[in-house]
Scaffold this motif. Structure first.
Motif, PDB file in Angstrom:
ATOM      1  N   GLY A 135       0.831  -1.216   0.000  1.00 29.16           N
ATOM      2  CA  GLY A 135       0.000   0.000   0.000  1.00 29.16           C
ATOM      3  C   GLY A 135       0.860   1.259   0.000  1.00 29.16           C
ATOM      4  N   ASN A 136       2.074   1.139   0.533  1.00 30.71           N
ATOM      5  CA  ASN A 136       3.002   2.269   0.546  1.00 30.71           C
ATOM      6  C   ASN A 136       3.859   2.327  -0.721  1.00 30.71           C
ATOM      7  OD1 ASN A 136       2.242   3.527   2.894  1.00 30.71           O
ATOM      8  ND2 ASN A 136       4.217   3.342   3.914  1.00 30.71           N
ATOM      9  N   GLY A 137       3.496   1.495  -1.703  1.00 30.40           N
ATOM     10  CA  GLY A 137       4.166   1.585  -3.004  1.00 30.40           C
ATOM     11  C   GLY A 137       5.367   0.677  -3.180  1.00 30.40           C
ATOM     12  N   HIS A 138       5.592  -0.222  -2.267  1.00 26.43           N
ATOM     13  CA  HIS A 138       6.727  -1.139  -2.401  1.00 26.43           C
ATOM     14  C   HIS A 138       6.272  -2.460  -3.012  1.00 26.43           C
ATOM     15  CE1 HIS A 138       8.654   1.754   0.167  1.00 26.43           C
ATOM     16  NE2 HIS A 138       7.706   1.594   1.060  1.00 26.43           N
ATOM     17  N   GLU A 139       7.168  -3.088  -3.729  1.00 24.13           N
ATOM     18  CA  GLU A 139       6.841  -4.401  -4.267  1.00 24.13           C
ATOM     19  C   GLU A 139       7.132  -5.445  -3.184  1.00 24.13           C
ATOM     20  OE1 GLU A 139       7.425  -7.041  -8.300  1.00 24.13           O
ATOM     21  OE2 GLU A 139       9.121  -5.857  -7.580  1.00 24.13           O
ATOM     22  N   VAL A 140       6.189  -6.369  -3.027  1.00 20.04           N
ATOM     23  CA  VAL A 140       6.359  -7.411  -2.013  1.00 20.04           C
ATOM     24  C   VAL A 140       6.436  -8.774  -2.681  1.00 20.04           C
ATOM     25  CG1 VAL A 140       5.356  -8.504   0.041  1.00 20.04           C
ATOM     26  CG2 VAL A 140       5.186  -6.006  -0.271  1.00 20.04           C
ATOM     27  N   LEU A 141       7.466  -9.524  -2.335  1.00 23.45           N
ATOM     28  CA  LEU A 141       7.634 -10.870  -2.883  1.00 23.45           C
ATOM     29  C   LEU A 141       7.446 -11.903  -1.783  1.00 23.45           C
ATOM     30  CD1 LEU A 141       9.254  -8.984  -4.901  1.00 23.45           C
ATOM     31  CD2 LEU A 141      10.602 -11.036  -5.427  1.00 23.45           C
ATOM     32  N   TRP A 142       7.085 -13.107  -2.194  1.00 22.76           N
ATOM     33  CA  TRP A 142       7.071 -14.222  -1.250  1.00 22.76           C
ATOM     34  C   TRP A 142       7.593 -15.449  -1.965  1.00 22.76           C
ATOM     35  CZ3 TRP A 142       3.434 -18.533  -0.386  1.00 22.76           C
ATOM     36  CH2 TRP A 142       2.646 -18.787  -1.517  1.00 22.76           C
ATOM     37  N   ALA A 143       7.843 -16.526  -1.228  1.00 19.69           N
ATOM     38  CA  ALA A 143       8.348 -17.763  -1.834  1.00 19.69           C
ATOM     39  C   ALA A 143       7.372 -18.890  -1.545  1.00 19.69           C
ATOM     40  CB  ALA A 143       9.725 -18.093  -1.263  1.00 19.69           C
ATOM     41  N   SER A 144       6.799 -19.450  -2.589  1.00 24.67           N
ATOM     42  CA  SER A 144       5.719 -20.427  -2.402  1.00 24.67           C
ATOM     43  C   SER A 144       6.212 -21.841  -2.116  1.00 24.67           C
ATOM     44  CB  SER A 144       4.833 -20.441  -3.651  1.00 24.67           C
ATOM     45  OG  SER A 144       5.606 -20.819  -4.781  1.00 24.67           O
ATOM     46  N   GLU A 145       7.487 -22.103  -2.428  1.00 22.73           N
ATOM     47  CA  GLU A 145       8.014 -23.464  -2.322  1.00 22.73           C
ATOM     48  C   GLU A 145       7.744 -24.099  -0.950  1.00 22.73           C
ATOM     49  OE1 GLU A 145      11.988 -24.903  -4.363  1.00 22.73           O
ATOM     50  OE2 GLU A 145      12.397 -24.206  -2.318  1.00 22.73           O
ATOM     51  N   GLY A 146       7.025 -25.217  -0.959  1.00 22.60           N
ATOM     52  CA  GLY A 146       6.795 -25.966   0.278  1.00 22.60           C
ATOM     53  C   GLY A 146       5.768 -25.349   1.213  1.00 22.60           C
ATOM     54  N   ARG A 147       5.073 -24.328   0.754  1.00 27.50           N
ATOM     55  CA  ARG A 147       4.100 -23.667   1.636  1.00 27.50           C
ATOM     56  C   ARG A 147       2.700 -24.214   1.419  1.00 27.50           C
ATOM     57  NH1 ARG A 147       6.018 -19.475   4.309  1.00 27.50           N
ATOM     58  NH2 ARG A 147       4.551 -20.370   5.799  1.00 27.50           N
ATOM     59  N   SER A 148       1.855 -24.035   2.422  1.00 27.05           N
ATOM     60  CA  SER A 148       0.507 -24.612   2.404  1.00 27.05           C
ATOM     61  C   SER A 148      -0.439 -23.830   1.499  1.00 27.05           C
ATOM     62  CB  SER A 148      -0.060 -24.597   3.819  1.00 27.05           C
ATOM     63  OG  SER A 148      -0.347 -23.261   4.190  1.00 27.05           O
ATOM     64  N   ALA A 149      -1.590 -24.457   1.236  1.00 22.04           N
ATOM     65  CA  ALA A 149      -2.632 -23.797   0.445  1.00 22.04           C
ATOM     66  C   ALA A 149      -3.111 -22.528   1.159  1.00 22.04           C
ATOM     67  CB  ALA A 149      -3.801 -24.760   0.226  1.00 22.04           C
ATOM     68  N   ALA A 150      -3.175 -22.603   2.484  1.00 20.55           N
ATOM     69  CA  ALA A 150      -3.633 -21.442   3.258  1.00 20.55           C
ATOM     70  C   ALA A 150      -2.658 -20.270   3.087  1.00 20.55           C
ATOM     71  CB  ALA A 150      -3.764 -21.815   4.733  1.00 20.55           C
ATOM     72  N   THR A 151      -1.352 -20.566   3.065  1.00 19.84           N
ATOM     73  CA  THR A 151      -0.358 -19.512   2.866  1.00 19.84           C
ATOM     74  C   THR A 151      -0.477 -18.948   1.446  1.00 19.84           C
ATOM     75  OG1 THR A 151       1.107 -20.590   4.456  1.00 19.84           O
ATOM     76  CG2 THR A 151       2.106 -18.946   3.037  1.00 19.84           C
TER      77      THR A 151
ATOM     78  N   GLU B  47      -3.116 -18.724  -0.290  1.00 14.71           N
ATOM     79  CA  GLU B  47      -4.306 -17.883  -0.234  1.00 14.71           C
ATOM     80  C   GLU B  47      -3.957 -16.506   0.363  1.00 14.71           C
ATOM     81  OE1 GLU B  47      -7.381 -18.571  -1.261  1.00 14.71           O
ATOM     82  OE2 GLU B  47      -8.250 -16.706  -0.460  1.00 14.71           O
ATOM     83  N   ARG B  48      -3.233 -16.530   1.480  1.00 12.93           N
ATOM     84  CA  ARG B  48      -2.895 -15.275   2.158  1.00 12.93           C
ATOM     85  C   ARG B  48      -1.923 -14.413   1.350  1.00 12.93           C
ATOM     86  NH1 ARG B  48      -2.825 -18.377   6.983  1.00 12.93           N
ATOM     87  NH2 ARG B  48      -0.601 -18.757   6.723  1.00 12.93           N
ATOM     88  N   ALA B  49      -1.080 -15.091   0.532  1.00 12.16           N
ATOM     89  CA  ALA B  49       0.001 -14.372  -0.162  1.00 12.16           C
ATOM     90  C   ALA B  49      -0.362 -14.002  -1.585  1.00 12.16           C
ATOM     91  CB  ALA B  49       1.270 -15.225  -0.135  1.00 12.16           C
ATOM     92  N   GLN B  50      -1.610 -14.206  -1.978  1.00  9.64           N
ATOM     93  CA  GLN B  50      -1.945 -14.071  -3.398  1.00  9.64           C
ATOM     94  C   GLN B  50      -1.719 -12.666  -3.977  1.00  9.64           C
ATOM     95  OE1 GLN B  50      -6.045 -15.028  -4.181  1.00  9.64           O
ATOM     96  NE2 GLN B  50      -6.765 -14.030  -2.310  1.00  9.64           N
TER      97      GLN B  50
END
Lengths: 228, 228
Positions: free
Chosen positions: B11-27, B29-32
């Motif tokens: 929301g403050n204009g920064h790009e946010v990355l995450w790493a999906s490898e080995g993470r759950s379906a719930a994660t 969902e949260r990280a979409q």
């Protein structure tokens, strides 16, 4: 607390005795309204009811000191239900008591009472500032009641100490303005009465352990009051 | 909490990355809303800052998983100042963080920050629901703050359990009407989040012990949340 309970009983028309033998000048001062039976041996010959109101670590010693007394023995102390059973074993006409609230010079203090003759004791103070309430387990109620009030006060004092030692007390106080008043209260109370709460916290810890709950909260609280 | 912090940064204009490898379906969902770098190895190649927001028992593992990362590593977890130093030893550009309040989807959450590059991190979320505050020891403030809120909630749950097992729960509730609401809150919170607080209580216990204060309050609290 004991002198205040005595005044309540006196105010309800009962004669109150005490035993001055070996007691301090401060106790003399507090007990001046009561008739001095001089020794405990003499006192138990004259009275129908003995009220034990003392720091919890002394409850069993007091009960032993009047062993053989055949009137009603009321333990009004902050002791565990297990300790209450030890006292009961010394006095066939045992009434378990638990006082919740300040000294009954003002309204708002409850005397929880349990046991076969609880109603007799309740009648002695009915209509007074010491409101009797006959229930199934007076010591248990006292334990769970004091577990919160004195347990959280100790936790708060420990937290302040940790915050101070880590150099973040001011920041912690800023973040928790709602704790300023309870903290000030805990500081005042522990400075004057903390030493009396050590035994109470240990009784509570034993009560928790006896039913499989963690004793650590109140063992830690005892440590805090021991250091105060 | 992590996803909500990510949304604040986004929301403050920064790009946010995450790493999906080995993470759950719930994660997932949260990280979409964030760009998927697939693996952590890939992620650290692309980003300038890593935010670690996880249950405290995993904080060191997360820090180890990105060892060698040469950007700013922010540990936003509820860990002791000693644990924070262990994390700092793995990341030369370490910023210690402590989040006080709920997920910053609404105002009222503070991100305490400490360290040489704390101001850089503060700038990333300035003007957002996650209010940055640069102080001397973020982990210490988080510890003493959470010591009270989650420590007293655990104590209250234990007291209720003791009252229940001693058959005086109703009488205790009658004597403490002011605890009904905090108790209901503690019950709701522990049912959903209790498991995450076990490690936090242990971090707090270690913090207390490190400065000579009793660790028992929060070891007991950990036991309560372990049983919840």
């Amino acid at each position: 607390m004991g002198a205040s309970v005595g005044r309540v009983l006196q105010g309800n028309g009962h004669e109150v005795l005490w035993a001055s033998e070996g007691r301090s000048a401060a106790t003399h001062e507090r007990a001046q309204a009561f008739r001095d039976a001089s020794s405990i041996r003499e006192l138990v010959r004259e009275v129908d009811v003995v009220f034990s109101v003392c720091p919890p670590h002394a409850a069993l010693d007091v009960a032993r000191a009047v062993q053989g007394f055949d009137g009603i023995y009321v333990d009004g102390n902050a002791i565990s239900p297990m300790r209450a059973r030890e006292v009961a074993a010394l006095h066939p006409r045992f009434v378990d008591g638990g006082i919740v609230g300040g000294p009954p010079d003002e309204p708002g203090t409850t005397l929880y009472l349990s046991g076969a003759e609880a109603a007799t004791i309740a009648a002695l103070c009915s209509g007074s500032n010491l409101e009797p309430r006959v229930i199934v387990d007076a010591s248990a109620v006292k334990m769970v009641y004091a577990a919160w009030s004195k347990g959280t006060a100790a936790m708060l004092l420990a937290i302040r100490e940790v915050a101070q030692r880590l150099g973040v007390e001011e920041e912690w106080r800023l973040a928790t303005p709602e704790l300023a008043e309870p903290l000030a209260r805990a500081e005042r109370a522990s400075a004057t009465k903390g030493w009396r709460w050590i035994g109470e916290m240990e009784e509570i810890a034993e009560t928790f352990a006896a039913v499989g709950q963690p004793a650590g909260f109140h063992r830690a609280a005892a440590e805090v009051y021991r250091a105060s």
